[in-house]
Each structure stands twice: as C-alpha cells, then as structure tokens.
Design an enzyme around this catalytic site. Sequence first.
Site, PDB file in Angstrom:
ATOM      1  N   ASP A   3       0.782  -1.251   0.000  1.00  0.00           N
ATOM      2  CA  ASP A   3       0.000   0.000   0.000  1.00  0.00           C
ATOM      3  C   ASP A   3       0.808   1.293   0.000  1.00  0.00           C
ATOM      4  O   ASP A   3       0.367   2.295   0.591  1.00  0.00           O
ATOM      5  CB  ASP A   3      -0.985   0.020   1.180  1.00  0.00           C
ATOM      6  CG  ASP A   3      -2.215  -0.844   0.918  1.00  0.00           C
ATOM      7  OD1 ASP A   3      -2.452  -1.234  -0.240  1.00  0.00           O
ATOM      8  OD2 ASP A   3      -2.946  -1.133   1.888  1.00  0.00           O
ATOM      9  N   LYS A  86      -5.599  -5.934  -4.074  1.00  0.00           N
ATOM     10  CA  LYS A  86      -6.448  -6.460  -2.990  1.00  0.00           C
ATOM     11  C   LYS A  86      -7.589  -5.490  -2.712  1.00  0.00           C
ATOM     12  O   LYS A  86      -7.482  -4.297  -3.006  1.00  0.00           O
ATOM     13  CB  LYS A  86      -5.621  -6.682  -1.718  1.00  0.00           C
ATOM     14  CG  LYS A  86      -5.089  -5.390  -1.094  1.00  0.00           C
ATOM     15  CD  LYS A  86      -4.306  -5.685   0.155  1.00  0.00           C
ATOM     16  CE  LYS A  86      -3.681  -4.441   0.767  1.00  0.00           C
ATOM     17  NZ  LYS A  86      -4.608  -3.451   1.302  1.00  0.00           N
ATOM     18  N   CYS A 119      -3.038  -2.936   7.366  1.00  0.00           N
ATOM     19  CA  CYS A 119      -2.807  -3.845   6.236  1.00  0.00           C
ATOM     20  C   CYS A 119      -1.535  -4.679   6.400  1.00  0.00           C
ATOM     21  O   CYS A 119      -1.507  -5.845   5.995  1.00  0.00           O
ATOM     22  CB  CYS A 119      -2.804  -3.079   4.927  1.00  0.00           C
ATOM     23  SG  CYS A 119      -4.473  -2.500   4.500  1.00  0.00           S
TER      24      CYS A 119
END
Length: 174
Positions: A3, A86, A119
């Site tokens: 991310d 994702k 995450c």
Amino acid sequence: MIDMLNDFLLEGAPLELPEGRKIIPNIKRLLEEARKKKIPIIYICDSHLENDAEFKIWPKHCVKGTKGAEVVDELKPQPGDIIIEKRRYSGFFQTSLDLTLRELGVDTLILTGVATNICVLHTAADAYFLGYKIIVPEECVATIDEKAQQYGLEHMKNVLNAEIKKLDDVLKEL
Ligand code: ZN
C-alpha cells in the site's frame, strides 16, 4: 511492499499517513538491494471498487484505475516486479498472493509499507497462518502515530512470530 500508494501518502490524500512518506527512502534502499540479489518483489496494492464495502468505515480511497490507487512515484514497480491487487486489509484475502509465493518457492516474507497496524498486520496474520516466516524491518513500516506503530510491531512479534529487525541487519542478511 504494501500500500505505498498515492491515496495514503500524498499530502492531502483521503487517508494520508504523513509518517508513511518518511519510510520511502528506506523501502527504496531495500528494493534496490533486493533487485540486485534477484529477490522477488511483490507490490500489494489496495484496488477498490467504486462503492467498495470498505468505504462504510473509511473515506473513499484507492479506487481501481484512479491516480490515488497508483504506487507513489519514488517506488514505481520495475519490469519483473509482481503486482497483486487487494480489496481488503490482507494481501492474501481473495488474491493470488499465496499461489504466487508458492510458485516462486518462497518461505520467508519481508513485509514493508503501510499501515503497520492495519494492512501490514493483517497480511502478517495470514502469512503466519499459512506458515510463512515473517521479517519486518521496522524503519520500513509506518502508520498514523507512535502508539499504533508500537501496537502493530508488538502484535506481529509476540502473536505472529515475526522478527522485527533493523533495516541495516535485514540488508546484511539478504
Ligand atoms: Zn482500502
């Protein structure tokens, strides 16, 4: 690398984590060394639907195909890197990450990115459940504040058997 995307890292971004900008040079060092040593590099990237269920609890972010869902300029993928999209916190949930790692013969993951307690943590949890060894260079993960950072690192260490290491030590052992 989890991310490291515009919607988490640019100034004024919907889910801005200013601390995340500080780890960019550290991750860059690690990626450069890993590329030299032919260690597979996997970008795990939020890529949401326009009306993703995640937006019930978070501001809209990283919608697939938008600028916000792109990797920050400093860390752009290179040819040969693998990109896994994702829609939930874990890089393993409903993605081909586990299959990809098994095909590569990988048994150890070095986790980097944001956010340490969301995450990164949930990806570490699935990695642990699936039997991967986990290493986290602590200067290569970040989150909203120091308390959340410490919680994420301690949970990964104590509950998910992750090795929390200094980046320099990780680089030496690559
Ligand atoms: Zn998201």
